[in-house]
Write a protein that holds these residues in place. Structure first.
Motif, PDB file in Angstrom:
ATOM      1  N   ASP A   1      -6.076  -1.115   2.936  1.00 25.99           N
ATOM      2  CA  ASP A   1      -6.585   0.343   2.686  1.00 25.99           C
ATOM      3  C   ASP A   1      -7.769   0.190   2.318  1.00 25.99           C
ATOM      4  O   ASP A   1      -8.547   1.388   2.539  1.00 25.99           O
ATOM      5  CB  ASP A   1      -5.472   0.814   1.728  1.00 25.99           C
ATOM      6  N   ILE A   2      -8.324  -0.529   1.343  1.00 24.89           N
ATOM      7  CA  ILE A   2      -9.650  -0.476   0.837  1.00 24.89           C
ATOM      8  C   ILE A   2     -10.543  -0.757   1.873  1.00 24.89           C
ATOM      9  O   ILE A   2     -11.515  -0.153   2.098  1.00 24.89           O
ATOM     10  CB  ILE A   2      -9.473  -1.620  -0.284  1.00 24.89           C
TER      11      ILE A   2
ATOM     12  N   ALA B   1      -4.817   6.704  -5.363  1.00 22.26           N
ATOM     13  CA  ALA B   1      -5.379   5.625  -4.615  1.00 22.26           C
ATOM     14  C   ALA B   1      -5.471   5.985  -3.155  1.00 22.26           C
ATOM     15  O   ALA B   1      -5.192   7.179  -2.830  1.00 22.26           O
ATOM     16  CB  ALA B   1      -3.863   4.567  -4.643  1.00 22.26           C
ATOM     17  N   ARG B   2      -5.756   5.141  -2.303  1.00 24.08           N
ATOM     18  CA  ARG B   2      -6.024   5.468  -0.731  1.00 24.08           C
ATOM     19  C   ARG B   2      -4.776   5.787  -0.323  1.00 24.08           C
ATOM     20  O   ARG B   2      -4.692   6.429   0.613  1.00 24.08           O
ATOM     21  CB  ARG B   2      -6.509   4.117  -0.242  1.00 24.08           C
ATOM     22  N   SER B   3      -3.540   4.933  -0.930  1.00 31.24           N
ATOM     23  CA  SER B   3      -2.357   5.386  -0.275  1.00 31.24           C
ATOM     24  C   SER B   3      -1.536   6.187  -1.132  1.00 31.24           C
ATOM     25  O   SER B   3      -1.631   6.092  -2.575  1.00 31.24           O
ATOM     26  CB  SER B   3      -1.337   3.984   0.021  1.00 31.24           C
TER      27      SER B   3
ATOM     28  N   GLY C   1     -13.034   5.663   3.844  1.00 27.78           N
ATOM     29  CA  GLY C   1     -12.683   6.880   4.157  1.00 27.78           C
ATOM     30  C   GLY C   1     -11.881   7.669   3.040  1.00 27.78           C
ATOM     31  O   GLY C   1     -11.673   8.954   3.346  1.00 27.78           O
ATOM     32  N   ARG C   2     -11.189   7.018   2.356  1.00 25.70           N
ATOM     33  CA  ARG C   2     -10.372   7.837   1.229  1.00 25.70           C
ATOM     34  C   ARG C   2     -10.687   7.401  -0.104  1.00 25.70           C
ATOM     35  O   ARG C   2     -11.328   6.268  -0.485  1.00 25.70           O
ATOM     36  CB  ARG C   2      -8.881   7.294   1.632  1.00 25.70           C
ATOM     37  N   TRP C   3     -10.822   8.458  -0.867  1.00 21.51           N
ATOM     38  CA  TRP C   3     -11.174   8.323  -2.240  1.00 21.51           C
ATOM     39  C   TRP C   3     -10.119   7.798  -3.060  1.00 21.51           C
ATOM     40  O   TRP C   3      -8.884   7.837  -2.818  1.00 21.51           O
ATOM     41  CB  TRP C   3     -11.416   9.662  -2.993  1.00 21.51           C
ATOM     42  N   ALA C   4     -10.663   6.940  -4.021  1.00 20.48           N
ATOM     43  CA  ALA C   4      -9.855   6.198  -5.046  1.00 20.48           C
ATOM     44  C   ALA C   4     -10.242   6.133  -6.261  1.00 20.48           C
ATOM     45  O   ALA C   4     -11.590   6.279  -6.308  1.00 20.48           O
ATOM     46  CB  ALA C   4      -9.202   4.968  -4.676  1.00 20.48           C
TER      47      ALA C   4
END
Lengths: 216, 216
Positions: free
Chosen positions: B174-175, B91-93, B179-182
């Motif tokens: 977060d979505i 997840a992003r988090s 910039g972060r993979w999920a």
């Protein structure tokens, strides 16, 4: 350093399968994705699969503060077991069929982790056990998320490791008789091709810490 | 037919992950190689990995009569859990990292199986769960081997099935941040190339019931 043995961590049979090196224990734990956590409720056992992480000689589990199984008291007895199936052992006889495996069984008393620094380190260990690299890549937990998360520690003081490798142990008569196959069918856990979240932009690259786990 | 729910088999959270169909329970059990069996010793939980088999709504485990953990009394409470890890959920988090999995948790009272026909059927189910085709191919257990084997039954009357599938459940913020993979990294259990026992003749063919399990 060897593991302490108690009546419940001393194997009653097949002692040749038992290892007492702490390095073996760490290796079995570090290779796993899920543990099976045992606890006692109303005199009956309950076995729950969950993620975990290790720091030195402490293993940690976590869960929502709303999860019933994590309503565990300080000092409550727990058993944490991690098992890897490495192969199916085919023998000439049904009786000698077996599995090749590595397993670690940890007995101990639960310790609720309240120190903020230890809690954060434990959560990092749990996340990194499941998905190495995620702690750096993902957003760290905020105050609200930390408050919703219970963390439990279990010391690796009392534990046993059991490992079986190699071919079946058939009886001589069965080997001599011939006509039946015997051997090992290896079992492996592999990672597939990463599946991006549908909410990601279509051109979002898969980061190395995820993509490199794919077996190809 | 749905599974009975009791306080311990009713999930306290994430109810959307709980299934109540008996077909789901059978499917999760039938797909496994190893279960984790929980029992209580001196008030503490013990969790042991072991093979198992199912016939209709009864699950069986077996072991050497010399194995301490199988010194189980009729009516003693047990918990039998089977877990399949299907994916690692990125997840992003950190907070929303998770696993995709299928798990079955069975609660019940042990029944020592003494009827010879049921004992044999149970052993067949256990062997066929691990290695389909082996009961026909291998030598059946003789009187001595049967005498050395304890068989325990557990009814599938009280059980819960929990299944998670699909992408992570990230927070909207977060979505939107980007910039972060999920996504999901699939996890699979696969079989390797069969390894013949060194005591087999070099030209011994691998039987179809073994060779066909190899993923290639």
């Amino acid at each position: 350093m060897t593991l302490s043995t108690t009546s419940r961590s001393t194997l009653t049979r097949l002692r040749e399968r038992a290892r007492t090196d702490r390095a073996d224990l760490h290796a079995v734990l570090d290779a796993g994705l899920v543990c099976h956590l045992g606890l006692v409720r109303d005199g009956a056992p309950v076995v729950i699969p969950t993620g975990y992480g290790r720091i030195d000689d402490v293993v940690y589990v976590h869960g929502s503060t709303g999860a019933g199984w994590l309503r565990i008291e300080d000092g409550e007895p727990l058993c944490l077991t991690v098992t890897h199936v490495d192969g199916i052992v085919y023998a000439r006889s049904v009786f000698h069929h077996s599995m090749n495996y590595r397993s670690a069984v940890v007995h101990g008393a639960a310790r609720r982790v309240t120190d903020p620094a230890e809690r954060l380190a434990a959560l990092r260990a749990i996340v990194e056990q499941l998905s190495p690299g995620s702690w750096e890549h993902a957003r760290e937990p905020d105050r609200r998320e930390l408050a919703a998360t219970a963390v439990l520690a279990l010391d690796l003081a009392e534990a046993s490791v059991k490992i079986r490798t190699g071919p079946p142990g058939d009886d001589d008569d069965d080997i001599a008789a011939g006509g039946r196959w015997a051997g090992v069918l290896p079992v492996r856990t592999v990672f597939g091709l990463p599946e991006p979240c549908p909410t990601l932009p279509p051109d979002a690259p898969t980061p190395v810490h995820v993509g490199d786990r794919w077996a190809g």
